[in-house]
Design a protein around this motif. Structure first.
Motif, mmCIF file in Angstrom:
data_model
loop_
_atom_site.group_PDB
_atom_site.id
_atom_site.type_symbol
_atom_site.label_atom_id
_atom_site.label_comp_id
_atom_site.label_asym_id
_atom_site.label_seq_id
_atom_site.Cartn_x
_atom_site.Cartn_y
_atom_site.Cartn_z
ATOM 1 N N THR A 56 0.769 -0.755 -0.329
ATOM 2 C CA THR A 56 -0.237 -0.010 0.074
ATOM 3 C C THR A 56 0.536 1.488 0.061
ATOM 4 O O THR A 56 0.628 1.785 -0.438
ATOM 5 C CB THR A 56 -1.142 -0.180 1.002
ATOM 6 O OG1 THR A 56 -1.689 -1.320 0.846
ATOM 7 C CG2 THR A 56 -2.091 1.264 1.223
ATOM 8 N N THR A 84 -6.776 8.995 -3.693
ATOM 9 C CA THR A 84 -7.833 8.705 -3.359
ATOM 10 C C THR A 84 -8.062 7.274 -2.506
ATOM 11 O O THR A 84 -6.632 6.810 -3.330
ATOM 12 C CB THR A 84 -9.552 8.800 -3.838
ATOM 13 O OG1 THR A 84 -9.254 7.803 -5.178
ATOM 14 C CG2 THR A 84 -9.660 10.669 -4.328
ATOM 15 N N THR A 85 -9.312 6.744 -2.011
ATOM 16 C CA THR A 85 -8.111 5.777 -1.704
ATOM 17 C C THR A 85 -8.900 4.803 -2.803
ATOM 18 O O THR A 85 -8.429 3.339 -2.837
ATOM 19 C CB THR A 85 -9.602 5.134 -0.026
ATOM 20 O OG1 THR A 85 -10.752 5.151 -0.267
ATOM 21 C CG2 THR A 85 -8.442 5.924 0.979
ATOM 22 N N GLN A 92 -11.997 -1.284 -2.058
ATOM 23 C CA GLN A 92 -11.733 -0.621 -1.052
ATOM 24 C C GLN A 92 -11.717 -1.356 0.116
ATOM 25 O O GLN A 92 -10.842 -1.458 1.287
ATOM 26 C CB GLN A 92 -12.542 0.971 -0.979
ATOM 27 C CG GLN A 92 -12.122 2.473 -1.875
ATOM 28 C CD GLN A 92 -12.590 3.352 -1.819
ATOM 29 O OE1 GLN A 92 -14.116 3.140 -2.724
ATOM 30 N NE2 GLN A 92 -12.716 4.662 -0.797
ATOM 31 N N PHE A 122 -9.960 -1.095 3.471
ATOM 32 C CA PHE A 122 -9.663 -0.979 5.164
ATOM 33 C C PHE A 122 -9.588 -1.637 5.862
ATOM 34 O O PHE A 122 -9.511 -1.423 7.636
ATOM 35 C CB PHE A 122 -11.171 -0.354 4.645
ATOM 36 C CG PHE A 122 -11.014 1.399 4.033
ATOM 37 C CD1 PHE A 122 -10.373 2.487 4.144
ATOM 38 C CD2 PHE A 122 -12.434 1.371 3.025
ATOM 39 C CE1 PHE A 122 -10.803 3.195 3.637
ATOM 40 C CE2 PHE A 122 -12.172 3.152 2.463
ATOM 41 C CZ PHE A 122 -11.647 3.744 2.826
ATOM 42 N N LYS A 154 -7.718 7.075 5.456
ATOM 43 C CA LYS A 154 -6.588 7.835 4.935
ATOM 44 C C LYS A 154 -5.490 7.817 5.063
ATOM 45 O O LYS A 154 -4.661 8.023 5.814
ATOM 46 C CB LYS A 154 -7.501 8.804 3.832
ATOM 47 C CG LYS A 154 -6.624 9.197 2.682
ATOM 48 C CD LYS A 154 -7.089 10.206 1.927
ATOM 49 C CE LYS A 154 -5.992 10.365 0.696
ATOM 50 N NZ LYS A 154 -6.673 11.909 -0.028
ATOM 51 N N ILE A 212 -3.275 5.682 6.421
ATOM 52 C CA ILE A 212 -2.374 5.231 5.167
ATOM 53 C C ILE A 212 -1.082 6.242 5.376
ATOM 54 O O ILE A 212 0.202 5.918 5.208
ATOM 55 C CB ILE A 212 -3.426 5.311 3.590
ATOM 56 C CG1 ILE A 212 -4.204 3.807 3.988
ATOM 57 C CG2 ILE A 212 -2.018 4.978 2.677
ATOM 58 C CD1 ILE A 212 -4.722 3.749 2.894
#
Length: 202
Positions: free
Chosen positions: A17, A34-35, A46, A50, A56, A59
């Motif tokens: 990621t 964006t995710t 997504q 998650f 976010k 991350i």
């Protein structure tokens, strides 16, 4: 990122990621990532993303941790292998340049985080990285003064600020030119001027 990311263990998924975010940051404004884009880059939903990162910001925290560990690790290795404080300064400078060349999305993210209004954990982590980096430079500059390689009256605070600012300037020039490769060719000459300025012997 290929379909293999669908079946990675948790630690490898988190590392993948981070890799995806750094890659996206090299291609677009980091604040626009964006995710959904991250998940698509990894070939995931997504929901799958998650399961490892609830938000976010989580991350971004992982990315900042990765940057801090990798960059400072390379810096410390460069210092350990250098023959003198002045040589270590050059090694650190070129190591930083190489890191940016290898990961052009990183400075874009750091600049973005430092410009965010208010206090966020990723922003504090970016500030902490810069502080720890500066502390390492202070140690080298003091050692250089003690060995007579640098001016005896050199202000380590100002010299460390100039060092970091010089790297940032090269980064900004490469971003404006949209050519990250130029940073490697410009760096040696720029560092030579810095080194003369702080009084290192030739």
């Amino acid at each position: 990122m290929n379909g293999r990311s669908r079946h990675l263990p948790a630690d490898e998924r988190r590392a993948a990621t981070v890799e995806a975010v750094v890659g996206l940051a090299a291609e677009q404004n980091p604040s626009d990532i964006t995710t959904t884009a991250i998940a698509q880059r990894m070939g995931l939903t997504q929901g799958a993303l998650f399961r490892h990162f609830p938000t976010k910001d989580a991350i971004l925290q992982a990315v900042m941790s990765w940057v801090t560990e990798r960059l400072l690790g390379r810096v410390d290795k460069a210092v350990e292998e250098a023959a003198s404080p002045a040589a270590a300064l050059e090694a650190v400078f070129m190591t930083h340049i190489d890191f940016v060349s290898d990961h052009p999305g990183v400075p874009r993210m750091l600049f973005g985080e430092l410009q965010r209004p208010g206090e966020t954990l990723p922003k504090r982590m970016a500030q902490t990285l810069i502080r720890h980096y500066g502390e390492r430079l202070h140690t080298l500059l003091d050692a250089g003064k003690a060995r007579g390689e640098l001016h005896a009256d050199l202000d380590p605070e100002a010299a460390a600020t100039l060092f970091i600012g010089t790297v940032q300037g090269l980064v900004m020039q490469s971003m404006l030119a949209d050519d990250v490769t130029r940073i490697r060719s410009d760096a040696p000459g720029v560092f030579a001027i810095y080194l003369r300025g702080v009084g290192a012997s030739s």
